[in-house]
Design an enzyme around this catalytic site. Sequence first.
Site, mmCIF file in Angstrom:
data_model
loop_
_atom_site.group_PDB
_atom_site.id
_atom_site.type_symbol
_atom_site.label_atom_id
_atom_site.label_comp_id
_atom_site.label_asym_id
_atom_site.label_seq_id
_atom_site.Cartn_x
_atom_site.Cartn_y
_atom_site.Cartn_z
ATOM 1 N N ASP A 1 0.104 5.011 1.048
ATOM 2 C CA ASP A 1 -0.037 5.893 2.200
ATOM 3 C C ASP A 1 -0.093 5.092 3.499
ATOM 4 O O ASP A 1 -0.965 4.258 3.682
ATOM 5 C CB ASP A 1 -1.283 6.775 2.055
ATOM 6 C CG ASP A 1 -1.239 7.617 0.789
ATOM 7 O OD1 ASP A 1 -0.163 8.168 0.481
ATOM 8 O OD2 ASP A 1 -2.267 7.712 0.101
ATOM 9 N N ASP B 1 0.875 -1.155 0.000
ATOM 10 C CA ASP B 1 0.000 0.000 0.000
ATOM 11 C C ASP B 1 0.920 1.213 0.000
ATOM 12 O O ASP B 1 2.085 1.109 0.389
ATOM 13 C CB ASP B 1 -0.888 -0.015 1.248
ATOM 14 C CG ASP B 1 -1.793 1.192 1.335
ATOM 15 O OD1 ASP B 1 -2.388 1.571 0.307
ATOM 16 O OD2 ASP B 1 -1.887 1.773 2.434
#
Length: 173
Positions: free
Chosen positions: A10, A8
């Site tokens: 952020d 991922d």
Amino acid sequence: MEKALFLDRDGVINVEKEYLYKIDDFEFIEGIFELCRCFASKGFLIIVVTNQSGIARDFYTEEDFSKLTQWMVEQFSRQGVSIAKVYHCPHHPKITGECSCRKPYPGMLFDAQKEFGLDMEHSVLVGDKERDIEAALNAGVKETYLLDEAGAVTNSKATKIVHKLDEIWKEKC
């Protein structure tokens, strides 16, 4: 078949900042380059899968996202890490309707599987939200890590909850 380290963005690659799209606001999380070098040395492709609802919300544009992504990939390259691809979901269910790419749906992971011929069962995902873990499980990824730097999470479907990225790479390399 290839295997991937899915990341991922952020909260895993960079410090979580609301609707991040400016290079000046981007701050890499400690250990991300070491984590990627570790997995790359074991033959994993490095692939980013990121929800970017700020696009649907008109906080920033696809062009803004692309500019930041290009810069980020260049920074990884300078650290000896090749990012195979960055997949993103620009949708938000309340604005653009439901889609198959927004995590926890596995659409981005399945797109990567198809494009790179990935062995999902032997791939790995690192996320910072339970929806990341659910997307991986929904795509057949068995090994998952939930990065919880604050130490607030007590329960997850992840293989392991970690507080720092070095808890993963120091064990693997």
